[in-house]
Every structure is written in structure tokens, then in C-alpha cells.
Write a protein that holds these residues in place. Structure first.
Motif, short mmCIF file in Angstrom:
data_model
loop_
_atom_site.label_atom_id
_atom_site.label_comp_id
_atom_site.label_asym_id
_atom_site.label_seq_id
_atom_site.Cartn_x
_atom_site.Cartn_y
_atom_site.Cartn_z
N LEU A 40 0.84 -1.20 0.00
CA LEU A 40 0.00 0.00 0.00
C LEU A 40 0.87 1.25 0.00
O LEU A 40 0.67 2.18 -0.79
CB LEU A 40 -0.90 -0.02 1.24
CG LEU A 40 -2.13 0.86 1.21
CD1 LEU A 40 -3.05 0.42 0.09
CD2 LEU A 40 -2.86 0.79 2.54
N LEU A 41 1.88 1.23 0.86
CA LEU A 41 2.76 2.39 0.97
C LEU A 41 3.54 2.59 -0.32
O LEU A 41 3.76 3.71 -0.78
CB LEU A 41 3.72 2.18 2.15
CG LEU A 41 4.37 3.43 2.71
CD1 LEU A 41 3.33 4.46 3.09
CD2 LEU A 41 5.22 3.09 3.92
N LEU A 42 3.93 1.48 -0.93
CA LEU A 42 4.67 1.54 -2.19
C LEU A 42 3.81 2.18 -3.27
O LEU A 42 4.27 3.04 -4.03
CB LEU A 42 5.08 0.12 -2.61
CG LEU A 42 6.06 0.01 -3.76
CD1 LEU A 42 7.45 0.42 -3.31
CD2 LEU A 42 6.12 -1.41 -4.30
N VAL A 43 2.54 1.77 -3.33
CA VAL A 43 1.61 2.32 -4.32
C VAL A 43 1.48 3.83 -4.16
O VAL A 43 1.58 4.59 -5.12
CB VAL A 43 0.23 1.63 -4.20
CG1 VAL A 43 -0.84 2.44 -4.92
CG2 VAL A 43 0.29 0.22 -4.77
N PHE A 44 1.29 4.26 -2.91
CA PHE A 44 1.11 5.68 -2.65
C PHE A 44 2.36 6.49 -3.00
O PHE A 44 2.30 7.53 -3.65
CB PHE A 44 0.75 5.92 -1.18
CG PHE A 44 -0.72 5.96 -0.94
CD1 PHE A 44 -1.41 7.15 -1.04
CD2 PHE A 44 -1.42 4.81 -0.62
CE1 PHE A 44 -2.78 7.20 -0.81
CE2 PHE A 44 -2.79 4.85 -0.40
CZ PHE A 44 -3.47 6.04 -0.49
N THR A 45 3.50 5.99 -2.56
CA THR A 45 4.73 6.75 -2.74
C THR A 45 5.12 6.81 -4.21
O THR A 45 5.49 7.86 -4.73
CB THR A 45 5.87 6.14 -1.92
OG1 THR A 45 5.36 5.80 -0.64
CG2 THR A 45 7.01 7.10 -1.75
N GLY A 76 3.16 6.56 -6.73
CA GLY A 76 2.19 7.39 -7.43
C GLY A 76 2.55 8.85 -7.39
O GLY A 76 2.39 9.58 -8.37
N ASN A 77 3.09 9.28 -6.26
CA ASN A 77 3.46 10.68 -6.12
C ASN A 77 4.70 11.04 -6.93
O ASN A 77 4.93 12.19 -7.26
CB ASN A 77 3.68 11.02 -4.64
CG ASN A 77 4.16 12.43 -4.45
OD1 ASN A 77 5.31 12.64 -4.11
ND2 ASN A 77 3.30 13.39 -4.69
N LEU A 78 5.52 10.02 -7.25
CA LEU A 78 6.76 10.32 -7.97
C LEU A 78 6.59 10.31 -9.49
O LEU A 78 7.48 10.71 -10.22
CB LEU A 78 7.85 9.30 -7.58
CG LEU A 78 8.34 9.39 -6.13
CD1 LEU A 78 9.30 8.26 -5.81
CD2 LEU A 78 9.01 10.72 -5.86
N LEU A 79 5.44 9.85 -9.97
CA LEU A 79 5.22 9.82 -11.42
C LEU A 79 5.16 11.24 -11.99
O LEU A 79 4.62 12.14 -11.35
CB LEU A 79 3.88 9.14 -11.75
CG LEU A 79 3.78 7.64 -11.55
CD1 LEU A 79 2.38 7.18 -11.88
CD2 LEU A 79 4.78 6.91 -12.44
N SER A 132 -1.24 13.03 -1.69
CA SER A 132 -1.38 12.17 -0.51
C SER A 132 -0.31 11.08 -0.52
O SER A 132 0.01 10.52 0.52
CB SER A 132 -2.79 11.60 -0.39
OG SER A 132 -3.20 11.02 -1.59
N GLY A 133 0.26 10.79 -1.69
CA GLY A 133 1.34 9.81 -1.76
C GLY A 133 2.53 10.24 -0.92
O GLY A 133 2.99 9.50 -0.04
#
Lengths: 303, 325
Positions: A124-129, A131-134, A177-178
Motif C-alpha cells: 500500500l505504501l509503495l503504491v502511494f509513494t 504514485g506521487n513520484l510519477l 497524498s502519496g
């Protein structure tokens, strides 16, 4: 004679806070730093100088010339002619809910992944983080189409998510929110786990745990993130450029683009408009410098 | 309850409690403590933000991949036709802007890592010496990082404008005959913008390195000084090796910045010839005159692949380290 002994032992490890005597090397260092700092401020000072001169004067004498008169006339003109107040309000309507909602949602995610041992946490944390770096452009084409598809009657002029403040709030919250979930989860993990355990044993509900125990302890991190988010969202140019079509609905940073198109014959006025746009971010930065910098470094390295 | 005394600053509190193997979490055994209502609450707490994030960020990213293999003008869903790799073929072989854009993105990264990054490190090392006015200097270097990239674009236009700009006015290059077009000349404009981008990037790197230097154990410096090492030797052999985690972050941040570069170029010259970037090409397909959704998505997919190739290994390494801590 014991005093003598202590002085000799401490001399080897002089405290770092002690002012070193003025040495040539120090003076050189100051010269270098002051010179570099001035060079760094030069572009901004140049913009300020241009903005403080009437256009007629600079077109007669050229820009590199002594001023006949310096005034803030361009600033007042840019402010009134381009209805800057209206665009500032637009930005507020977007930024305030976006910052609050981002902090609220990301703190819940952070609470979930940091205080409980569920198998999905890391993913979950990987997905959020991630996502913010894209880069934003990776998702913009489908997002733009999606916004054109979704009807939200009554809230916006267009009746769609496209060209609405709500649409911008949603994408800001989803995107930012990522980063916040990542920073807050690191922060919450550092809180002693006896806190949560004791409360759980006493039969406190999970919501109470989050709302009354963990969240108040996260105030410093929340303040840092709020500062950072405010500046980022205020400075956003891209989302509004693509997802807002009516000039009237633009937030200030993107509206600047229209202003420059409108007054391209008067660079001094545009310079004044650009500097006016930057003022609120500078005020926030100077007022909350520590929070801003600690927020940036919280994301980069923990501690 | 007043918690300010407990948690003084984010830096202090962000220090992970090393040695605590449970990492401050409720261990597996305590799951029994969670009532059904608690589980529902937790599900909603994590679920709602995840749905919003995944829907707007990841579903759209996947949609970009799907659309890249189609051709679509955006009018009606039944107009979407599957074309396989045609978009990519055309992109790689037939688009005069694509390879220049890839090249410019690479140049962007190389320039940022070679010039402003070491400069930021140099400034950070100097400012870390407990000197007077350190705050003032830091603010000057950091100001551009706080400002919007769009505003920075306008500020630098005043410097580069071929007719009225500072540079040409100073060197007299705004006359016909020896006229230098910093914004329009495809051989010059990328470098002109990169100076503006570097101006901003250096301050950002300085802050990251300053934070990294704060974490260097003072006893290391003392030991090095006692051994009679000079400043350069101390930095090279003692300080720099301990900055490894910071260097990783700096590298990743710089790559991401290079892939994201958009605002500055758009304001400066709309990404005209000489300053094409992948981000600009994608955007032109939406707000430009041509609305070729499949084609624009194909460019976005190139951007996505490059980004994930950097992001995923970095995050996995980061999280793995945390698990071990």
C-alpha cells in the motif's frame, strides 16, 4: 592545579559553537558566499527593477539605464487591471480544501500502515509513494478525458468535473497524498508502540486511537507538510493549465500565463504581475521557514 | 494534553527507534484486540484514500498504457480502434520531435547532476561550518525553490529577451547584425533554460545536503582533525562517504525533476524547436490543435516506463532498508 589539567584536556575538543577568531580563510569564505548569494538574487532584483519603471522610460532609454523615476505603479496597475484579487480567491478555493483533505486522508493511511501489522501495508505504501513520484504528464491524457466524462450538475458552470475547482482539488489530493502518507507513516512509526497497545487493551476504539492519541502527536509533521503543500499547490501551473479552460476559473499561477498574453507589449507590467504572484509564497516561506525546510528533508531522509 | 514537550521537532521525532524490532506496531498477536467495528473503521480509513489515489493516479496511468495501442479522437467510446504498436512505430521512426525530446530530457538530467548538484553540495559544506549570516545566505539560495516555476520562467524572460533583456542590453546584442536570440534560436535556447533550471536546482540540492550533513557524527570530524587531515581530505575521506544515503536521494530527485520538467519550458517558449521535452509533447496532444489521444498516450507510456524503471528499484531498496532497521 586541577584547573590546568581540565583546560588542557578540553582544548583538544573545543566545542563547535565557540566562535573561531577571524582568519583570512573565513573572510574569503564570506566573500565567496556573499558574492554567490548576490548572484543568486540578481535575476529577482533585475525583475524588481524592471517592474518599478514605467514602460515608456525603458523603451526610450533601454533597460540598462539609470531610472528617472521608480514607483510601484506597475504593481497597482497589474493588480487592478488583471483582477488579481479574483484569481487569488480562486487559488484559495482550491488550495485550502486540498491541503486539509490531503492531510486528513494521508494521515489515515499512514496510521493504518504504521500502527498495525497487516500484510498489505508495504504494498500500500509503495503504491502511494510511487504514485506521487510519477510525472504528471503520464496520467494527464486519460485524466482529461475522464474529467470531461464525469457530470457533476449544479456545482460548476460546465456541469462537469472538467473546468471546476472540485476537479483540481481532487487531483491535488490524490497526487499529494502519496508523499504525505510516506512522510507521516515514517513519523508515526517512531512513536512508542506502548501508546497504542495500552489504549487498545483498555478498549479504546481504533478511531479514538487515531483521532485523540496519534494525530495530536503528529502536529509538528503535519505543520511541516501543511506548509509544503500550501506552497506546492499555490505554485501549481500544469494541472490548472490543462484541466481548467475558462480563464475566469484559473488559479493565480496559471492566470499569469493569460496576463502575459494580454499585456505582452508591456514587459514591465508582466514582471510586476509575476512578482505579485510570488509574494504570498514568499510570505509563507519566511513565516514558516523551519517547517518548510524540515518538511522537504523529512521526505528525503528520515532524521 | 500538551505534547510539544514530548516532540520537539520533526527531525528529532523522525529518528526511527532503532533496535525496537516491532517498529512501534501492534504485533500480530494483538489483532484479537480489534473488534469487528474496529476492522471496519480501519478498512474505511485506508480504503477511501486508496480508492481516490488509485482511481486518479494508477487507473489513469494504466489507461494511458491501454490507449497507447489505440487510435481515438475523443468523440464517443465506439470510435476507439485497436491499432497495436502503430503509435509507437510512428513515434520512433516518423516523429521529428520525439528523439530530440528524449535527448533534451537526458541533457536536462546530465546538466542538473553535473552543475547545480555539486554546487549545492559545495554551498552546503560551506554553510555547515557554523558561520555568521548562514541563515541569510541559505535564504538567498533557497528563494528560487519556493517560487513557482512559472514565475521563474517570466523572471528569466526578462533576462533573455533578445530585444529588451538584460544580457543583450549589456553586450549590445539586440541590434540587427549581431543579434542573439536566446529564446528562439534552437542551438541556444535549451542551454538558456538550463541555466534558469540550475539556478533553482542548486538551492534544492543545498537543502538536501545540509540535512544530510546534520546527520554526520561530529566525533568523525574531530577524529579526522586530530589525525591532521586538512579540510579537503576530511571531506573526501570522512564526510562524503557518510553522505551516501543523501546522494541516492539527490540522484533520484534529479532524475524525477528532469522527467517532470515542464512549467519552465512552457512559459519560456512553449517548448518550441530546440526545447522539446517528452512532457511538452504529451501536453501538446491535449491542448494543442491535434487531439490524437492514442498517440499522446504512447508518448506518456515512454515517460512512464522510464520513470518506473527509476522509482520502483529505489523505493524497494528504501523500504527494505527500513524493514531491517
Amino acid at each position: 592545579m586541577s584547573t590546568l589539567d581540565t583546560t588542557t584536556t578540553t582544548a583538544a575538543s573545543a566545542p563547535a559553537t565557540q566562535r573561531t577568531p577571524v582568519r583570512p580563510a573565513r573572510i574569503l569564505l564570506h566573500l565567496f558566499l556573499a558574492g554567490a548569494a548576490l548572484a543568486w538574487l540578481a535575476p529577482l532584483l533585475w525583475a524588481l527593477y524592471a517592474a518599478m519603471r514605467p514602460y515608456g522610460e525603458t523603451s526610450d532609454k533601454g533597460y540598462v539605464s539609470w531610472p528617472d523615476k521608480l514607483s510601484f505603479e506597475n504593481f497597482t496597475n497589474a493588480f487592478t487591471q488583471s483582477e488579481m484579487t479574483h484569481y487569488f480567491v480562486n487559488t484559495l478555493i482550491i488550495a485550502v480544501p486540498a491541503v486539509l483533505l490531503t492531510l486528513f486522508l494521508s494521515s489515515m493511511v499512514a496510521f493504518y500502515v504504521s500502527r498495525f501489522d497487516f500484510r498489505i501495508n508495504l504494498f500500500l505504501l509503495l503504491v502511494f509513494t510511487a504514485g506521487n513520484l510519477l510525472p504528471q504528464q503520464v496520467i494527464i491524457t486519460p485524466l482529461y478525458r475522464l474529467y470531461l466524462l464525469i457530470d457533476i450538475p449544479g456545482i460548476t458552470m460546465s456541469g462537469k468535473l472538467y473546468d471546476s475547482a472540485l476537479g483540481l482539488v481532487l487531483i491535488h489530493v490524490a497526487f499529494q497524498s502519496g508523499f504525505c502518507a510516506f512522510v507521516l507513516s515514517n513519523y508515526m512509526r517512531s512513536l512508542p508502540h506502548e501508546l497504542t497497545e495500552a489504549a487498545l487493551v483498555d478498549g479504546a476504539s481504533v478511531w479514538r486511537l487515531y483521532w485523540q492519541i496519534v494525530l495530536p502527536l503528529c502536529k509538528p509533521a503535519m505543520a511541516a507538510l501543511a506548509t509544503l503543500l500550501s506552497i506546492w499547490i499555490y505554485n501549481d501551473f500544469f494541472w490548472a493549465l490543462v484541466l481548467i479552460s475558462t480563464g475566469e476559473n484559473m488559479p493565480i499561477t496559471s492566470a499569469l500565463n493569460n496576463l502575459s498574453g494580454q499585456y505582452f507589449t508591456d514587459p514591465n507590467l508582466v514582471a510586476a504581475g509575476a512578482l505579485l504572484t510570488a509574494i504570498p509564497t514568499l510570505i509563507v516561506y519566511f513565516a514558516l521557514q523551519r517547517q518548510f525546510v524540515s518538511g522537504l528533508t523529512l521526505g528525503a531522509n528520515k532524521g | 494534553m500538551n505534547t510539544d514537550t514530548l516532540v520537539k521537532s520533526p527531525e528529532v521525532a523522525a529518528e526511527p527507534s532503532r533496535g525496537a524490532s516491532s517498529n512501534g506496531r501492534v504485533p500480530q498477536g494483538h489483532r484479537r484486540l480489534l473488534t469487528r467495528r474496529d476492522r471496519l473503521t480501519l478498512g474505511l480509513m485506508a480504503g477511501l484514500p486508496t480508492i481516490l489515489h488509485v482511481a486518479l493516479v494508477w487507473v489513469t496511468a494504466l489507461a494511458s498504457i491501454a490507449l497507447a495501442f489505440t487510435t481515438w479522437d475523443g468523440i464517443g467510446f465506439d470510435a476507439i480502434t485497436w491499432v497495436g504498436f502503430d503509435n509507437f512505430k510512428e513515434l520512433f521512426t516518423n516523429n521529428p520531435q520525439f528523439w530530440p525530446a528524449v535527448q533534451h530530457n537526458i541533457i536536462w538530467f546530465v546538466a542538473l547532476i553535473l552543475i547545480p548538484t555539486p554546487l549545492g553540495l559545495l554551498l552546503a559544506v560551506q554553510l555547515d561550518k557554523q558561520i555568521r549570516f548562514s541563515r541569510v545566505y541559505q535564504t538567498a539560495f533557497f528563494l528560487p525553490v519556493v517560487m513557482s516555476l512559472a514565475v521563474i520562467g517570466f523572471v528569466w524572460q526578462l533576462i533573455y529577451n533578445p530585444d529588451t533583456g538584460l544580457i543583450n542590453s549589456l553586450i549590445g546584442a539586440n541590434e540587427p547584425g549581431h543579434y542573439i536570440d536566446w529564446i528562439g534560436d534552437p542551438d541556444l535556447n535549451l542551454w538558456a533554460i538550463l541555466i534558469a533550471a540550475s539556478w533553482r536546482h542548486a538551492g534544492y540540492m543545498m537543502i538536501l545536503y545540509l540535512a544530510g550533513l546534520k546527520g554526520v557524527d561530529p566525533s568523525l570530524r574531530e577524529a579526522s582533525a586530530l589525525d591532521g587531515a586538512n579540510e579537503w581530505q576530511t571531506f573526501k575521506n570522512v564526510i562524503f562517504p557518510t553522505l551516501r544515503p543523501t546522494n541516492t536521494v539527490v540522484l533520484v530527485v534529479t532524475i524525477i525533476e528532469a522527467l517532470r520538467a515542464f512549467d519552465l519550458v512552457f512559459v519560456f517558449n512553449k517548448g518550441a524547436e530546440g526545447t522539446e521535452l517528452l512532457s511538452i509533447l504529451v501536453t501538446n496532444n491535449i491542448i494543442g490543435e491535434s487531439s490524437r489521444i492514442g498517440y499522446g498516450s504512447a508518448i506518456a507510456v515512454v515517460l512512464l516506463v522510464i520513470s518506473l524503471a527509476v522509482i520502483i528499484p529505489y523505493l524497494i531498496a528504501t523500504f527494505r532498508k527500513e524493514r531491517q532497521a
